[in-house]
Design an enzyme around this catalytic site. Structure first.
Site, short mmCIF file in Angstrom:
data_model
loop_
_atom_site.label_atom_id
_atom_site.label_comp_id
_atom_site.label_asym_id
_atom_site.label_seq_id
_atom_site.Cartn_x
_atom_site.Cartn_y
_atom_site.Cartn_z
N GLY A 251 -0.27 -5.47 0.26
CA GLY A 251 -1.32 -5.50 -0.74
C GLY A 251 -0.89 -6.19 -2.02
O GLY A 251 -1.72 -6.77 -2.72
N GLU B 206 -1.43 -9.77 -1.36
CA GLU B 206 -2.88 -10.00 -1.33
C GLU B 206 -3.47 -9.99 -2.74
O GLU B 206 -4.40 -10.75 -3.04
CB GLU B 206 -3.55 -8.94 -0.45
CG GLU B 206 -3.25 -9.12 1.02
CD GLU B 206 -3.71 -7.96 1.88
OE1 GLU B 206 -4.55 -8.18 2.77
OE2 GLU B 206 -3.23 -6.82 1.65
N ALA C 293 0.83 -1.20 0.00
CA ALA C 293 0.00 0.00 0.00
C ALA C 293 0.87 1.25 0.00
O ALA C 293 2.07 1.22 0.25
CB ALA C 293 -0.91 0.00 1.22
N GLU D 264 2.42 -6.16 7.34
CA GLU D 264 1.58 -5.15 8.00
C GLU D 264 1.80 -5.10 9.51
O GLU D 264 1.66 -4.04 10.13
CB GLU D 264 0.10 -5.41 7.70
CG GLU D 264 -0.32 -5.13 6.27
CD GLU D 264 -0.12 -6.32 5.34
OE1 GLU D 264 -0.59 -6.25 4.19
OE2 GLU D 264 0.51 -7.32 5.77
#
Length: 255
Positions: A106, A109, A61, A129
């Site tokens: 991300g 993911e 991110a 994270e």
């Protein structure tokens, strides 16, 4: 544009293009959702590649953007974030992630949203994270555990450590490791092969597996049975069976 969709040989490539690290800011997330939905609708797209370029898939991110958000802002944004990734996961066609360099946070993911993952031998994947005082928020706690099992998922999520390609292969996080220069070529070959297959049967297979994983075995079998019977109404089924009887297995050509 930070994300594009290019189509060749009925294969659509959703390409991240936000140098230097393809950070997944709000604009990228929203564009991903738009293009995933477009790829799902388009008849000339029969399989999809997720690709970040030769150097990096996506390093996560946009931390500076997230740092500026308070709790209220993230309550609103977190749903849109998950919906963007879910749109990719629900493309009703085969999807392969071509993973080069970093696929972190991300980025990891996003790779988890694919049906198949081909990684470069220099790839590194992880969910860091926890090192920010957070947990994965775009499906990582759910899709990762379903893919590699809860213990391995907790190891990656609790520690935030990165795994190299070979370890990712051993734990089932990726499905194939190839030289970095061959990642996109091999992803395109995989996608192009499936693009020549029976589109509705492939959709039925994907939805049966994915929906079945979310429910009990009896409900999963009902989903499978309904799709199986329904495919007997399709031209592809007629074509496939006729070819098998007349020419032998594996020679059918689907429209």
């Amino acid at each position: 544009m930070t994300v594009t969709l290019e189509v060749r040989d009925n294969v659509g490539t959703i390409r991240l293009d936000r140098p230097p690290m393809n950070a997944l800011d709000v604009a990228v997330q929203d564009r991903l959702r738009e293009l995933a939905e477009e790829a799902g609708r388009r008849d000339d797209v029969r399989a999809v590649i997720l690709y970040g370029g030769e150097k990096v898939f996506a390093a996560g991110a946009d931390i500076k953007e997230m740092q500026a958000m308070d709790h209220t802002a993230m309550v609103v944004r977190s749903r849109a974030l998950q919906e963007s990734f879910t749109a990719v996961a629900r493309i009703p066609k085969p999807v392969v992630a071509a993973v080069t360099g970093y696929a972190l946070g991300g980025g990891c993911e996003l790779a988890l949203c694919a049906d198949f993952r081909i990684a470069a031998d220099n790839a590194k994947l992880g969910q860091p994270e926890i090192l920010l005082g957070l947990i994965p928020g775009a499906g990582g706690t759910q899709r990762l555990a379903r893919l590699v099992g809860p213990s391995r998922a907790k190891d990656l999520i609790f520690t935030g450590r990165q795994v190299k390609a070979e370890e990712a292969l051993a734990m089932g996080l990726v499905d194939r490791v190839v030289p970095a220069a061959e990642v996109y070529e091999q992803a395109h070959a995989w996608a192009a092969r499936l693009a020549r297959g029976p589109a509705l049967a492939l959709r039925a297979a994907k939805e049966s597996v994915d929906a079945g994983l979310e429910t009990d075995i009896d409900t999963g079998l009902t989903i499978e049975r309904n799709w199986f019977a329904g495919l007997f109404a399709t031209e592809d089924r007629e074509r496939g069976m006729r070819s098998f009887v007349e020419e032998g297995p594996g020679k059918a050509e689907f429209l």
